[in-house]
Enzyme design. Structure first.
Site, mmCIF file in Angstrom:
data_model
loop_
_atom_site.group_PDB
_atom_site.id
_atom_site.type_symbol
_atom_site.label_atom_id
_atom_site.label_comp_id
_atom_site.label_asym_id
_atom_site.label_seq_id
_atom_site.Cartn_x
_atom_site.Cartn_y
_atom_site.Cartn_z
ATOM 1 N N SER A 27 0.924 -0.741 0.150
ATOM 2 C CA SER A 27 -0.114 0.209 0.024
ATOM 3 C C SER A 27 1.177 1.273 -0.128
ATOM 4 O O SER A 27 1.322 1.196 1.104
ATOM 5 C CB SER A 27 -0.741 0.461 1.593
ATOM 6 O OG SER A 27 -2.239 -0.797 1.112
ATOM 7 N N HIS A 58 -4.046 0.768 -3.849
ATOM 8 C CA HIS A 58 -3.351 -0.254 -4.862
ATOM 9 C C HIS A 58 -3.542 0.242 -6.027
ATOM 10 O O HIS A 58 -4.761 -0.149 -6.665
ATOM 11 C CB HIS A 58 -3.640 -1.767 -4.657
ATOM 12 C CG HIS A 58 -2.931 -2.199 -3.372
ATOM 13 N ND1 HIS A 58 -2.299 -2.621 -3.344
ATOM 14 C CD2 HIS A 58 -3.561 -1.735 -1.859
ATOM 15 C CE1 HIS A 58 -2.278 -3.000 -1.716
ATOM 16 N NE2 HIS A 58 -2.750 -2.358 -1.017
ATOM 17 N N HIS A 80 -5.805 -9.276 -0.852
ATOM 18 C CA HIS A 80 -5.423 -9.421 0.407
ATOM 19 C C HIS A 80 -6.637 -10.098 0.792
ATOM 20 O O HIS A 80 -8.091 -10.457 0.162
ATOM 21 C CB HIS A 80 -6.045 -8.356 1.304
ATOM 22 C CG HIS A 80 -4.651 -7.484 1.008
ATOM 23 N ND1 HIS A 80 -5.538 -5.905 0.176
ATOM 24 C CD2 HIS A 80 -3.912 -6.962 2.178
ATOM 25 C CE1 HIS A 80 -4.118 -5.848 0.184
ATOM 26 N NE2 HIS A 80 -2.973 -5.313 0.959
ATOM 27 N N TYR A 82 -8.705 -10.401 3.457
ATOM 28 C CA TYR A 82 -9.786 -9.936 3.946
ATOM 29 C C TYR A 82 -10.554 -8.962 2.877
ATOM 30 O O TYR A 82 -11.670 -8.536 2.717
ATOM 31 C CB TYR A 82 -9.428 -8.504 4.662
ATOM 32 C CG TYR A 82 -8.935 -7.408 4.395
ATOM 33 C CD1 TYR A 82 -8.886 -6.440 2.917
ATOM 34 C CD2 TYR A 82 -7.520 -6.913 4.166
ATOM 35 C CE1 TYR A 82 -9.026 -5.011 2.617
ATOM 36 C CE2 TYR A 82 -6.899 -6.251 3.732
ATOM 37 C CZ TYR A 82 -7.376 -5.379 2.970
ATOM 38 O OH TYR A 82 -6.579 -4.121 2.375
ATOM 39 N N GLU A 83 -9.985 -9.214 1.434
ATOM 40 C CA GLU A 83 -10.907 -8.801 0.367
ATOM 41 C C GLU A 83 -12.091 -9.940 0.011
ATOM 42 O O GLU A 83 -13.106 -9.412 -1.234
ATOM 43 C CB GLU A 83 -9.775 -8.355 -0.428
ATOM 44 C CG GLU A 83 -9.282 -7.044 -0.484
ATOM 45 C CD GLU A 83 -8.359 -6.927 -1.366
ATOM 46 O OE1 GLU A 83 -8.774 -6.164 -2.751
ATOM 47 O OE2 GLU A 83 -7.494 -7.460 -1.716
ATOM 48 N N ALA A 110 3.310 -1.825 3.741
ATOM 49 C CA ALA A 110 2.767 -1.097 4.790
ATOM 50 C C ALA A 110 1.794 -2.240 6.219
ATOM 51 O O ALA A 110 1.804 -2.615 5.965
ATOM 52 C CB ALA A 110 1.920 0.075 4.788
ATOM 53 N N MET A 208 -1.770 -7.154 7.435
ATOM 54 C CA MET A 208 -2.919 -7.880 6.681
ATOM 55 C C MET A 208 -1.972 -9.064 5.475
ATOM 56 O O MET A 208 -3.357 -8.376 4.557
ATOM 57 C CB MET A 208 -3.656 -7.001 6.939
ATOM 58 C CG MET A 208 -4.761 -6.566 7.732
ATOM 59 S SD MET A 208 -5.798 -5.155 7.338
ATOM 60 C CE MET A 208 -5.598 -3.970 8.902
ATOM 61 N N SER A 209 -1.031 -8.738 5.253
ATOM 62 C CA SER A 209 -0.550 -9.056 3.842
ATOM 63 C C SER A 209 0.256 -9.565 3.849
ATOM 64 O O SER A 209 0.771 -10.200 5.180
ATOM 65 C CB SER A 209 -0.537 -8.071 2.790
ATOM 66 O OG SER A 209 0.701 -7.664 3.291
ATOM 67 N N ASN A 232 2.779 3.314 10.980
ATOM 68 C CA ASN A 232 1.480 4.033 12.149
ATOM 69 C C ASN A 232 2.251 3.636 12.887
ATOM 70 O O ASN A 232 3.163 2.205 13.160
ATOM 71 C CB ASN A 232 0.531 3.544 11.889
ATOM 72 C CG ASN A 232 -0.153 2.154 12.078
ATOM 73 O OD1 ASN A 232 0.138 2.093 10.683
ATOM 74 N ND2 ASN A 232 -0.344 2.142 13.162
ATOM 75 N N HIS A 244 -6.193 4.983 6.843
ATOM 76 C CA HIS A 244 -6.021 3.870 5.783
ATOM 77 C C HIS A 244 -5.414 4.808 4.734
ATOM 78 O O HIS A 244 -4.043 4.463 3.972
ATOM 79 C CB HIS A 244 -7.178 2.934 5.121
ATOM 80 C CG HIS A 244 -6.203 2.142 3.279
ATOM 81 N ND1 HIS A 244 -5.578 1.807 3.827
ATOM 82 C CD2 HIS A 244 -6.232 2.916 2.013
ATOM 83 C CE1 HIS A 244 -4.606 0.610 2.618
ATOM 84 N NE2 HIS A 244 -5.118 2.005 1.857
HETATM 85 N N1 HPA Z 1 -2.878 -2.992 11.250
HETATM 86 C C1 HPA Z 1 -2.587 -3.631 11.020
HETATM 87 N N2 HPA Z 1 -2.773 -3.478 9.206
HETATM 88 C C2 HPA Z 1 -2.224 -2.246 8.844
HETATM 89 C C3 HPA Z 1 -1.604 -1.553 9.953
HETATM 90 C C4 HPA Z 1 -1.909 -1.890 11.295
HETATM 91 O O1 HPA Z 1 -1.543 -1.336 12.730
HETATM 92 N N3 HPA Z 1 -0.906 -0.593 9.741
HETATM 93 C C5 HPA Z 1 -1.037 -0.239 8.339
HETATM 94 N N4 HPA Z 1 -0.965 -1.440 7.839
#
Ligand code: HPA
Length: 266
Positions: A27, A58, A80, A82-83, A110, A208-209, A232, A244
């Site tokens: 991302s 993306h 992903h 989750y998609e 990310a 998440m990837s 973050n 996001h």
């Molecule tokens: N958690 C999960 N996925 C992420 C995060 C997070 O804090 N930051 C970027 N992708």
């Protein structure tokens, strides 16, 4: 396998010589594409059976070209779990890549920093992974042509490549953190209690990837390098609300460092 072969036939009709190195762009990390001397760009929608990316930030194409004079195949946009895709779809592009001769994979993402020493914008070299995903791409009948039933995962990332990346980061003056990437299903972000849990079990960064791709790549005997951009801070004391868009913006800002490092490693 039949679906992968259809995708491979199509790619073979488009490209004469295939690269041995693939890069998956996370991302907000699509900036790497600007550095590639592009020979061919193929939208996922054109490739038979290829899933189509749905997440903001993306793109959705395979890019063939040269980076630092090295032939590469970049996946601009990934899939992903989750998609809503099946795990087989999440790793479909990687399996097609294996069939066209890709031997080395650089995977980027990310991620939230769990380690207190990490700051937003840091790069973390992934030395190991923990999977908290509810499924595994190798579940089901094993395809022996890809790999063995119970692949060894004691060194998911190539040690020589790790050393090389560390020394190139030193040379470039890039502060490179190292750690374990913990893969969650998402798409929700972590609660404070989950963050504490993720830290206790040994995660340094959470996302998440990546985990499915690293598993499938190891299964297929690819050499893997993984780099996270910390977008973050997922630390209970400091964790604050983020979106996001914040993740993509932070990844964009740190992207240049990642680009420099990947180029140096190649
Ligand atoms: N958690 C999960 N996925 C992420 C995060 C997070 O804090 N930051 C970027 N992708």
């Amino acid at each position: 396998m039949i679906k992968e072969l259809a995708a491979v036939d199509f790619l073979k009709s488009q490209i004469k010589r295939f690269p041995e190195t693939a890069i998956i762009l996370g991302s907000g990390l699509g900036g790497l594409v600007d550095e590639i001397e592009i020979q061919k760009r193929i939208p996922y929608t054109k490739i038979p059976h290829f899933p189509v990316a749905t997440v903001e930030g993306h793109g959705g194409d395979l890019i063939f070209g040269k980076l630092e004079g090295v032939a590469v195949l970049a996946m601009n946009g990934r899939f992903h779990y989750y998609e809503g895709y099946d795990m087989a779809d999440v790793v479909f592009p990687l399996r097609a890549m294996k069939l066209i001769g890709v031997k080395r994979l650089i995977v980027t993402n990310a991620a939230g920093g769990l380690n207190e020493d990490f700051e937003v914008g840091d790069l973390m070299l992934i030395e190991d992974i923990i999977s908290l995903l509810p499924e595994n791409p190798l579940r089901g009948k094993n395809n022996e042509e890809f790999g063995q039933r119970f692949p060894d995962m004691s060194e998911p990332f190539d040690l020589d490549w790790i050393e090389k990346t560390k020394s190139e980061a030193d040379r470039l003056g890039i502060k490179l953190k190292t750690g374990t990437y913990l893969g969650m299903q998402g798409p929700k972000l972590e609660t404070k209690a989950e963050i504490r849990y993720c830290r206790i079990i040994g995660g340094d960064a959470v996302g998440m990837s990546t985990v499915p791709e690293v598993i499938a790549a190891n299964h297929m005997g690819m050499k893997v390098l993984g780099i996270s951009v910390i977008t973050n801070e997922s630390i209970p004391k400091v964790a604050k609300e983020f979106t996001h868009a914040d993740v993509v913006a932070a990844a964009n800002r740190a992207g240049q460092k990642l680009v420099e490092l990947v180029k140096a490693v190649l």
